[in-house]
Design a protein around this motif. Structure first.
Motif, short mmCIF file in Angstrom:
data_model
loop_
_atom_site.label_atom_id
_atom_site.label_comp_id
_atom_site.label_asym_id
_atom_site.label_seq_id
_atom_site.Cartn_x
_atom_site.Cartn_y
_atom_site.Cartn_z
N THR A 43 0.83 -1.20 0.00
CA THR A 43 0.00 0.00 0.00
C THR A 43 0.87 1.25 0.00
O THR A 43 0.61 2.21 -0.72
N MET A 44 1.94 1.21 0.81
CA MET A 44 2.80 2.39 0.90
C MET A 44 3.40 2.73 -0.45
O MET A 44 3.45 3.90 -0.84
N LEU A 45 3.84 1.70 -1.19
CA LEU A 45 4.40 1.97 -2.52
C LEU A 45 3.32 2.52 -3.45
O LEU A 45 3.55 3.44 -4.23
N ARG A 46 2.13 1.92 -3.36
CA ARG A 46 1.10 2.25 -4.36
C ARG A 46 0.46 3.62 -4.13
O ARG A 46 -0.18 4.15 -5.03
N VAL A 47 0.61 4.20 -2.92
CA VAL A 47 0.07 5.55 -2.78
C VAL A 47 1.01 6.55 -3.45
O VAL A 47 0.60 7.64 -3.82
#
Lengths: 257, 295, 459
Positions: A43-47
């Motif tokens: 999730t952190m990468l995709r935000v």
């Protein structure tokens, strides 16, 4: 430069995948993100490239706000960010070169990509990207005919073809065997050093993180529990991130043998 | 961890030439599509002028149909019901006969000398369009729904027979071998080995065939073989467009409804999961979830 | 007893065994037996409701007991008593009218069936404890509803077929016969018991089977398709051989001269219609299919909009398109046929392809989205290659279907060989029809064979 400011992600269904993350990543850094599965690494990468929308807070890439960006702006942001995936996400039926050229889609006029008439310069970039990961000889083969390690390198080449300022790698070695894993990690490290591309990598193998990382970010249940230099990391820090003692499954070379 | 063995990619392998084959294939395929298309378009005397005029002409007709003539709603529904009955009975005929033929035509169930001629028979039946079959049956059985049903039923035997045999040939042979080795008879092998595997798919095909038969039976009336087709044909012929619109509307709504229901049932049969629809909820209301142990 | 024998006796604790889930097979037998019971009762009673109920009830109770659904004599008594009482009422309500059954009569008579329905539901509930009290209610209402519809449809079920339809329609009073009571009783029990036991088994299969049988008989009688008719008409097939054989291959055209290639030329036109229709239809279907799949659509309104559009196109049969286009662009025009075939191909291809797109891997889509590509580029570079082989295979399949469909659209004046077929058909020139049909048949088989071979190579 990437700035997280109190970034929070809530998935439909109410799951809080990221809670109040605030941190800054400088240009040229090589950052490893560790945590158990479900800790919010992906999730952190995709935000950062807007594939997952923020619920609260903000994420800025080179000063440009990702949250709520218009479709066109978001495409501009994304075109400067290369992404590498655990399952490679290649189009298996297409040739290697076509997969790499997909990285240049945002830079060519729409009519050219529609009829497949790629400018020479773009093809050259794609071929150079393949040369950088050492598999240019496979350029005209079907992606599905390649081995796992080779497919991941095509994935890296696709990211490189974007001529990105930032590379996000989401568990890039999780589907590979130990030897290939090290090769792919070295490729990523080399690209970071030679081209100065900021690199964020999700990993769940601790020894890989220690071997290749400079800066380590630890996530647990969506919260930031560690952020610091890899040299400061010891057993206790890992225990804090994982919430339990280290087991052989957390180490690539122990699990692989 | 093997250290610093490979600082590879400093020397890259030579670049390969772009292969010619795929490009040739692409051109070939384009030509294979384009040439017959041009041949066809020329043969049909399709000129740009006609194409340009077509939307307007079609729009004229469609706008003449709406608003439809609601006064014939009852009549249209009666005729549509007749079409539905024809489709249903034809599907049942097709299902019953094709079930037997399907087994006989499956190479893993029947010996080759039976399967091959049965297959040929099925594809021979299939090659007659429903309407042509109906035309051929008229001299014997006269005009009316009976002829239409027979024609549709026959065609359904052909198509369903082929699909059934394909389902049966596609089943996992492992359980059959296990049953044979346990001394099961041919019939018990079919009952416990083949049917549980094949039945969901076969059932889904029956439903699918019903959906197709509803459309087919709606047009049978054109040649006087029963159903709503005769209405639409004569309304359009005498240019009673509002009536034609009503007829068309009834057909469309019926077909959409049947497609929707049948599609949902088919998905449920194939997935084998308990549904989440209203019927299943109702069942949950009246059934106790877990059976109590018996005395 | 010696030692070794004792060793083989394991200690079994009965509580460890779970109760077996109910299977539908035994219940189906019960359903059929109960139906038979009321059928027999109907024949015997011939309208005397109490006798009808008594015999039916006895058979129902026996069937229940035989399959282990009731064990106590009180259960049996309850079923028999309820049936006698309820059907007594029902028979009285029907007997008063004694003609074709109308809505109010059917409703009045159906009320009686609440009782046996409730009794059977109650017995099953009391014995197996798998149902709730509410299911007894559902069972009762199920029986009554079944009765209502069956009485309304009784004519259709063939029960009143012996009466002349015109006499019934004219309102002449006719006695309801034993056949009426037998068939209605049988079918009411079939549906009602199906509902009751479907509740018990927890699957609607029983209702589906019972309902299908009933509906089939009803539908068949509505369109005059009975077993008797089939068996009595089957020898008329001889007529076919006499009329159709031998085929006549050439005949003078309207100007009186013998014509050449008069079958082959329209057949070529049919093929041209099919080719044009398939090509254009499949091309237009491409964007529509991507819009109508959740994987590649823009947003929800586009998705639902294109899905609805796709389904509406598919809802109109090919020949209806042909008729509409013939009215629009003129009779006898192959152009109208091509338009019809375009719509036909468009509907099928969009449906098949969008279902395939639903099943593609989402990973590559995410990957190219992450590079900042536009939506159309994502679709073209990540979704399109995944479905391309299927697309080609579907296109060939649709071409096959088009050949079969376009031979008949000529019947409504849309060009091709169908027009020839229609011309000869209306003048009962069956030997010429035969020749045309043979040409159609051979072409369809040839094209199917080629297409199947190519498709098998592709996928």
């Amino acid at each position: 430069m990437i700035e997280f400011d109190r970034a929070t992600v809530i998935y439909p269904g109410g799951l809080k995948a990221l809670k109040d993350i605030s941190l800054t990543i400088e240009d040229g850094e090589f950052v490893v993100v560790v945590g158990l599965s479900g800790a919010g690494k992906s999730t952190m990468l995709r935000v950062i490239n807007g594939l997952v929308p923020l619920a609260e807070g903000s994420v800025k890439v080179n000063g440009q706000e990702v949250r709520g960006a218009a479709a066109g702006d978001l495409r501009d942001i994304r075109s400067d960010i290369g992404m590498i995936f655990q399952t490679f996400n290649l189009v298996n039926r297409s040739t290697v070169i076509n997969n790499v050229l997909a990285g240049r889609l945002s830079m060519v006029p729409r009519w050219r990509s529609t009829i497949g008439l790629w400018p020479k310069a773009d093809v050259e970039v794609a071929l150079q990207s393949l040369e950088r990961v050492g598999i240019v000889d496979k350029a005209y083969e079907r992606a599905s005919n390649l081995s796992g390690g080779q497919q991941q390198r095509v994935g890296i080449a696709r990211a490189l073809a974007q001529e990105p300022e930032l590379i996000l790698a989401d568990e890039p070695v999780a589907s590979l065997d130990p030897v290939t894993s090290h090769m792919v990690m070295r490729d990523l490290q080399r690209i970071n050093r030679e081209l100065g591309i900021t690199t964020l990598i999700n990993l769940h193998f601790l020894d890989l993180a220690r071997a290749y990382g400079q800066r380590l970010i630890g996530l647990r249940d969506g919260e930031l529990v560690f952020d610091g230099d890899i040299a400061d990391v010891d057993e206790d820090v890992f225990r804090g991130i994982y919430g339990r003692a280290i087991t052989p499954e957390d180490l690539l070379d122990a699990a692989g043998t | 961890m093997s250290s610093t063995v490979t600082t590879q990619a400093s020397k890259s392998p030579p670049r390969p030439q772009a292969p010619v084959g795929p490009r040739l294939i692409r051109w070939g395929v384009t030509l294979i599509i384009l040439i017959p298309f041009i041949w066809g378009a020329l043969g049909l005397e399709i000129s740009p002028g006609r194409i340009a005029r077509a939307p307007e002409l079609v729009w004229n007709i469609v706008s003449a149909m709406f608003p439809p003539d609601w006064s014939i709603l009852g009549r249209s529904m009666d005729k549509m019901l007749e079409s539905l009955y024809i489709a249903w009975v034809a599907t049942i005929i097709g299902a019953m006969f094709s079930f037997v033929f399907g087994f006989l035509a499956a190479t893993n169930m029947a010996p080759r000398w039976i399967a091959t001629p049965i297959r040929a028979l099925l594809s021979a039946i299939r090659a007659f369009p429903e309407l042509v079959l109906a035309i051929m049956l008229i001299p014997a059985f006269g005009l009316g729904a009976f002829t239409g049903t027979l024609a549709l039923g026959l065609h359904s035997i052909g198509t369903l027979g082929k699909l059934t045999s394909e389902v049966i040939e596609g089943i996992d042979e492992g359980p059959l071998e296990a049953m044979k080795s346990a001394g099961g008879t041919k019939l018990s092998t079919i009952r416990f080995g083949v049917l549980p595997q094949a039945m969901p798919n076969i059932l889904a095909y029956w439903l699918y065939r019903f959906e197709i038969n509803v459309r087919a039976s709606a047009v049978l009336g054109i040649i006087g073989a029963g159903g709503i087709g005769a209405d639409l044909f004569s309304f359009l012929k005498f240019r009673d467009f509002p009536q034609a619109g009503m007829t068309l509307l009834v057909v469309m709504v019926t077909v959409l409804l049947i497609d929707g229901v049948s599609g949902a049932v088919r998905r449920r049969i194939i997935s084998g999961e308990p549904g989440k629809g209203p019927v299943s909820k109702l069942m949950g209301l009246v059934r106790t979830p877990r059976p109590a142990p018996q005395q | 007893m010696t030692g070794p024998a004792e060793i083989t006796t394991f200690e079994i604790t009965p509580s460890e065994r779970p109760a077996p889930p109910p299977r539908s097979g035994p219940f189906f037998v019960v359903v059929l037996l109960i139906g038979l019971g009321f059928g027999v009762g109907g024949i015997i009673s011939g309208g005397a409701g109490v006798v009808w109920g008594l015999t039916g009830g006895v058979l129902a109770a026996t069937a229940l007991r035989w399959r282990g659904q009731s064990s106590h004599p009180v259960d049996a008594l309850a079923v028999v008593f309820a049936s006698a009482l309820g059907l007594g009422w029902s028979g009285w309500a029907l007997g008063e009218r004694g003609s074709s059954v109308e809505g109010t009569t059917a409703l009045l008579a159906a009320v009686g069936w609440l009782l046996p329905g409730a009794a059977i539901g109650f017995v099953v509930w009391r014995h197996s404890r798998r149902l709730r009290l509410a299911s007894v209610l559902v069972s009762a209402v199920g029986w009554a509803l079944a009765a209502f519809f069956v009485f309304l449809w009784a004519e259709g079920l063939g029960a009143v077929e012996s009466l002349s339809r015109t006499a019934v329609q004219a309102g002449e009073i006719v006695e309801l016969t034993g056949t009426f009571y037998a068939t209605t009783g049988f079918f009411i029990a079939l549906i009602g018991a199906g509902v009751t036991f479907a509740l018990l088994v927890g699957s609607p299969a029983l209702v589906a089977v019972a309902g299908s049988i009933t509906f089939t008989l009803f539908a068949a009688s509505q369109i005059g398709f009975s077993l008797i008719k089939v068996t009595s008409e089957i020898d008329k097939l001889n007529i076919l051989a006499q009329e159709f054989w031998p085929p006549e291959w050439t005949w003078p055209n309207l100007t009186g001269q013998p014509a050449e290639n008069q079958i082959l030329e329209p057949m070529v036109e049919t093929m041209q219609i099919a080719v044009v229709g398939a090509t254009v239809g499949c091309l237009i279907a491409l964007p529509l299919a991507f819009l109508a799949s959740k994987m590649t659509t823009f947003n929800l309104p586009t998705f639902w909009g294109s899905r609805f559009f796709m389904n509406v196109i598919r809802a109109i049969p090919d020949l209806f398109y042909a008729m509409i286009f013939v009215s629009a662009v003129g009779f006898g025009s192959p152009f109208a046929g091509a338009l019809a075939m375009i719509m036909f191909s468009l509907g099928i291809m969009a449906k098949l392809l969008s279902e395939t797109v639903d099943g593609i891997e989402p990973g590559p889509l995410e990957a190219s989205r992450a590079t900042g590509a536009r939506h159309s580029q994502v679709v073209q570079y990540s979704a399109m290659p995944q479905v391309l082989p299927n697309y080609v295979a579907y296109a060939l399949y649709i071409f096959e279907l088009n050949i079969r469909a376009s031979v008949v659209i000529g019947i409504v004046g849309a060009g091709g060989i169908g027009r020839l077929l229609d011309e000869q058909r209306v003048f009962f020139q069956w030997d010429r029809v035969m020749a045309i049909v043979i040409v159609i048949w051979v072409s369809v088989i040839l094209i199917e064979a080629v297409s199947v071979t190519v498709r098998r190579r592709l996928v």
